[in-house]
Design an enzyme around this catalytic site. Sequence first.
Site, mmCIF file in Angstrom:
data_model
loop_
_atom_site.group_PDB
_atom_site.id
_atom_site.type_symbol
_atom_site.label_atom_id
_atom_site.label_comp_id
_atom_site.label_asym_id
_atom_site.label_seq_id
_atom_site.Cartn_x
_atom_site.Cartn_y
_atom_site.Cartn_z
ATOM 1 N N ASP A 163 51.271 -13.002 -65.878
ATOM 2 C CA ASP A 163 49.853 -12.887 -65.547
ATOM 3 C C ASP A 163 49.501 -13.983 -64.519
ATOM 4 O O ASP A 163 50.280 -14.931 -64.336
ATOM 5 C CB ASP A 163 49.062 -13.078 -66.850
ATOM 6 C CG ASP A 163 47.588 -13.261 -66.622
ATOM 7 O OD1 ASP A 163 47.001 -12.428 -65.923
ATOM 8 O OD2 ASP A 163 47.022 -14.252 -67.143
ATOM 9 N N ASP B 233 45.652 -15.258 -63.611
ATOM 10 C CA ASP B 233 44.508 -16.113 -63.981
ATOM 11 C C ASP B 233 44.704 -16.700 -65.373
ATOM 12 O O ASP B 233 44.843 -15.974 -66.363
ATOM 13 C CB ASP B 233 43.211 -15.293 -63.931
ATOM 14 C CG ASP B 233 42.909 -14.820 -62.529
ATOM 15 O OD1 ASP B 233 42.679 -15.663 -61.659
ATOM 16 O OD2 ASP B 233 42.937 -13.590 -62.296
HETATM 17 C C1 XBP Z 1 41.693 -12.045 -65.085
HETATM 18 C C2 XBP Z 1 40.399 -11.426 -64.912
HETATM 19 C C3 XBP Z 1 39.814 -11.381 -63.567
HETATM 20 C C4 XBP Z 1 39.358 -12.708 -63.008
HETATM 21 C C5 XBP Z 1 38.572 -12.526 -61.740
HETATM 22 O O1 XBP Z 1 42.293 -11.513 -66.267
HETATM 23 O O2 XBP Z 1 39.808 -10.900 -65.847
HETATM 24 O O3 XBP Z 1 38.700 -10.551 -63.626
HETATM 25 O O4 XBP Z 1 38.503 -13.347 -63.939
HETATM 26 O O5 XBP Z 1 39.221 -11.722 -60.810
HETATM 27 P P1 XBP Z 1 43.872 -11.581 -66.488
HETATM 28 P P2 XBP Z 1 38.529 -10.431 -60.171
HETATM 29 O O6 XBP Z 1 44.270 -13.012 -66.321
HETATM 30 O O7 XBP Z 1 44.069 -11.111 -67.899
HETATM 31 O O8 XBP Z 1 44.540 -10.662 -65.496
HETATM 32 O O9 XBP Z 1 37.150 -10.812 -59.795
HETATM 33 O O10 XBP Z 1 39.399 -10.062 -59.005
HETATM 34 O O11 XBP Z 1 38.538 -9.360 -61.238
HETATM 35 MG MG MG Z 2 45.003 -14.359 -67.742
#
Ligand code: XBP
Ligand code: MG
Length: 257
Positions: free
Chosen positions: A13, A15
């Site tokens: 993953d 973020d």
């Molecule tokens: C990450 C997210 C994303 C980020 C923002 O989740 O939920 O929405 O917060 O990015 P994960 P975007 O780590 O589970 O993939 O604005 O591009 O959605």
């Molecule tokens: Mg994440």
Amino acid sequence: MTPPPDLRALIVDVDGTLAETERDGHRVAFNRAFASLGLDWEWDVLAYGHWLRVPGGRERLRAYIDARADAPAGHAARDELARALHQCKNVEYAALVETGAIAARPGVLRLLDECAEEGLQVAVATTTGRSNIDALFPRLFGANWEARFAALVCAEDAPRKKPDPLAYQLALAGLGVDSAQALAIEDSPAGLAAARAADVRCLVTRSMYFAEAGFPGAVAVIDDLDAPPSWPGADGVRVGLGALRALHRSARQACPA
Ligand code: XBP
Ligand code: MG
């Protein structure tokens, strides 16, 4: 008894897992987008933790708009506001990342280097948009970052966001491996659920916003990749490929299906 399959790929993953992007990255960028569009809305650190439970930035905005009494009326106007805010947020996020505000989490670069040295494939499975990857990865991994990843699945590829397994299913297809041959690394309950729904075993590295969350179904939960691996058969004082292979083997032995 058939031996468990060898580990052939990691699926990571972005973020919260490769970098702590949310509090000082996406959150700040969302606030700048609110201001740019003339809205006096603000997500403080605590409030953002609440809204972060909605996976996907645009979906998060849409849910927030629905909860605001001062939001425009009607679905079309709300969808359009979420779209405009999200587009603006991504521009702000790229600008923030460009300042070097976001670094890789402990152990991430070391582990990716080890994967490259040993020829273990790595894929990305994220609900974030491609523009965010294009902004962040050169800062984290250098200009040649694409060479590190055998497959890259982001929001544009997998419109059904985590906990839906689609991002993981596409990553497995891109890698050309079976779910039993892969191990995921995630930081959130939704990410763990997505990996599990695709039958990929998952290690959780806790992130800021999910520090207190429960992770039933994870094969292990640790603070970060530089923490001592807590499972049997792991060598070394930090999480390296040897430790991940041992974890994958024991998880598949303990629960093959
Ligand atoms: C990450 C997210 C994303 C980020 C923002 O989740 O939920 O929405 O917060 O990015 P994960 P975007 O780590 O589970 O993939 O604005 O591009 O959605
Ligand atoms: Mg994440």
